[in-house]
Design a protein around this motif. Structure first.
Motif, short mmCIF file in Angstrom:
data_model
loop_
_atom_site.label_atom_id
_atom_site.label_comp_id
_atom_site.label_asym_id
_atom_site.label_seq_id
_atom_site.Cartn_x
_atom_site.Cartn_y
_atom_site.Cartn_z
N SER A 202 0.80 -1.23 0.01
CA SER A 202 -0.16 -0.05 0.05
C SER A 202 0.89 1.26 0.13
N ASN A 203 0.39 2.22 -0.61
CA ASN A 203 1.04 3.62 -0.54
C ASN A 203 1.15 4.20 0.97
N ALA A 204 1.83 4.67 1.40
CA ALA A 204 1.97 5.07 2.91
C ALA A 204 0.80 5.93 3.22
N ASP A 205 0.36 6.97 2.11
CA ASP A 205 -0.66 7.84 2.46
C ASP A 205 -1.95 7.19 2.34
N SER A 222 5.38 -0.24 3.51
CA SER A 222 6.70 0.01 3.30
C SER A 222 7.68 -0.80 1.93
N ILE A 223 6.64 -1.62 1.28
CA ILE A 223 7.24 -2.49 0.04
C ILE A 223 6.47 -2.15 -0.96
N ILE A 231 -3.60 -12.75 -6.84
CA ILE A 231 -3.85 -11.70 -6.43
C ILE A 231 -2.55 -10.59 -6.38
N VAL A 232 -2.28 -9.79 -6.85
CA VAL A 232 -1.31 -8.91 -6.95
C VAL A 232 -1.48 -7.52 -6.51
N THR A 233 -0.61 -6.75 -5.47
CA THR A 233 -0.89 -5.43 -5.28
C THR A 233 0.28 -4.73 -5.35
N CYS A 234 0.13 -3.34 -5.59
CA CYS A 234 1.23 -2.53 -5.95
C CYS A 234 1.18 -1.05 -5.20
N ALA A 235 1.89 -0.42 -4.65
CA ALA A 235 2.12 0.49 -4.31
C ALA A 235 2.04 1.89 -4.74
N SER A 271 13.02 -6.32 -6.68
CA SER A 271 12.30 -7.33 -5.87
C SER A 271 11.24 -6.48 -5.31
N GLY A 272 10.00 -7.24 -5.05
CA GLY A 272 8.59 -6.31 -4.55
C GLY A 272 8.82 -6.11 -3.16
N ASP A 273 9.78 -6.78 -2.44
CA ASP A 273 9.85 -6.42 -0.93
C ASP A 273 10.85 -5.31 -0.76
N GLN A 274 11.41 -4.76 -1.75
CA GLN A 274 12.14 -3.49 -1.57
C GLN A 274 11.72 -2.63 -1.10
N ALA A 275 12.55 -1.71 -0.22
CA ALA A 275 11.77 -0.55 0.63
C ALA A 275 11.51 0.53 -0.45
N GLN A 276 10.14 1.10 -0.27
CA GLN A 276 9.55 2.10 -1.07
C GLN A 276 10.56 3.52 -1.18
N ALA A 277 11.02 3.74 0.21
CA ALA A 277 11.92 4.75 0.40
C ALA A 277 13.37 4.28 0.93
#
Length: 420
Positions: A202-205, A222-223, A231-235, A271-277
């Motif tokens: 999820s986006n942090a906002d 955070s990912i 089922i795929v989700t993306c920030a 990788s999807g588990d990489q940190a967003q920031a």
């Protein structure tokens, strides 16, 4: 040449009730499109003559060797009001390149994608930054899509989706379609109940509102993205590009993905588990992390311990581990293992090297460890992976299948052979 009237099974299958006819009259003979529809071939003793029998066999094999064009993979992108232009454009660009058959010059028999933009009501849809998109398809397009992208607004929590949309998404999931939710599209998908109990990006906002509205969903702010079965989700944001390339990699292997990434001037996999920031900026190429990563890639066939990497980077093992996790979201050993698996995948796709040699070259030891790692990441054994993604993959070699059917001693497809 004397013709011998045929009275065996071949004559019955051809429906010949009158005088025997030479094989060149079979030019209009209907050839089934699937190997499973072929009857058993007649034994040589039942051929009318050696020459005509061989000619018949050549005709069948020639037909079977015609290139097989797999079904187009339909990607339906659901456009909602105020959706991000960037997040709409990325799947259209990535998958649209395959529809144009421009990805790395792949042969025409490779499976392709076709992108179809759809909305609740077809027409002109206002999206972000004053842009409007003319959408030609409605929700009925979701009923035949293989992958459904839900792209919604940037930062605001969207209103409850209408029942027609919820029903269409539930039906798409129930028939096995891959459902991808981007940014606030995750909130729309959560309203169907399909995300309950799942770990979602999820986006942090939006994270707090998503938790409040759907407490059964495990929100990960955070990912970059997650994939749980279909089922795929993306920030959102540029992580959509990483997600799309990851989908191509899962569908067609690393070699095809690398070709598409090169055209997009993008890294082939994040990788999807990489940190967003990332708290610390990535070091400059000279003398920094990128140089170390290149050093590791050149030595994947060798044993690599954390101390070896720290010595090469001229830092302490503890400092290296901290920098690695900050920059890449994983430990050095995890990153090396991923690189070795990707190298093994590339070799399986592009070479005919023995599996044991590929395991050694990739630094995975032996065939047993290669099989374990590949099954864990792709669900396929090395032999099945090569059959699906290799140079002769994307369809069984049908002429070989003919020979297999005539040799019942061989194990059928789907039965693992030793060393696979």
């Amino acid at each position: 040449m004397t013709r011998v009237e045929h009275k065996g099974p071949l004559r019955e299958r051809q429906g010949v009730n009158k005088s025997p006819r030479p094989f060149h009259h079979l030019s209009s003979f209907h050839l089934p499109s699937s190997v499973d529809q072929w009857p058993n071939f007649p034994p040589k003793a039942e051929w009318r003559s050696r020459e005509e029998g061989l000619g018949f066999e050549r005709m069948i094999k020639g037909s079977l060797q015609r290139p097989h064009t797999p079904k187009m993979h339909v990607v339906a992108v659901l456009v909602t009001p105020a959706a991000s232009v960037l997040e709409l454009a990325i799947p259209a660009e990535v998958f649209g390149r395959f529809a144009d058959r421009s990805a790395q010059g792949q042969e025409k028999s490779r499976p392709r994608y076709v992108v179809r933009m759809c909305a609740m009501q077809p027409g002109l849809i206002p999206v972000s930054h004053g842009v409007s998109i003319r959408v030609p398809h409605g929700l009925d397009e979701l009923s035949s899509a293989d992958t459904v992208f839900i792209v919604s607004g940037n930062h605001d929590y969207p209103p409850e989706p209408p029942p027609a949309l919820v029903k269409a998404l539930e039906q798409a999931h129930s028939r096995g379609a891959r459902v991808v939710a981007v940014r606030s599209g995750v909130c729309i998908l959560a309203a169907t109940g399909l995300l309950d109990g799942r770990r979602v990006a999820s986006n942090a906002d939006l994270a707090d509102n998503l938790r409040q509205h759907h407490p059964a969903v495990h929100v990960m702010p955070s990912i970059l993205y997650t994939a749980d079965e279909n089922i795929v989700t993306c920030a959102g944001g540029t992580a959509v590009l990483d997600l799309c390339l990851d989908i191509v990699r899962r569908d067609h292997g690393v070699t095809v993905t690398h070709g598409a990434a090169r055209q997009l001037l993008a890294p082939p996999h994040r990788s999807g588990d990489q940190a967003q920031a990332v708290d610390l900026p990535l070091p400059e190429r000279t003398g920094g992390m990128s140089e170390l990563l290149d050093w590791i890639r050149a030595r994947l066939d060798q044993p690599l311990a954390l101390s070896d990497l720290a010595e090469a980077a001229n830092v302490s093992p503890r400092t290296l581990a901290r920098r690695f996790h900050s920059a890449l979201g994983m430990t050095p050993i995890q990153w090396i293992t991923n690189q070795r698996i990707r190298l093994a995948q590339h070799l399986l796709e592009t070479t005919e090297d023995p599996i044991s040699e590929i395991a050694r070259t990739a630094g995975l030891g032996g065939p047993g460890n290669l099989r374990q790692q590949l099954v864990r990441t792709t669900g396929l054994s090395p032999r099945d992976y090569r059959r699906r993604f290799g140079r002769s993959g994307h369809g069984i070699d049908l002429a070989s299948e003919v020979e297999r059917r005539r040799s019942p001693a061989r194990p059928p497809y789907g039965v693992a052979e030793p060393g696979s």
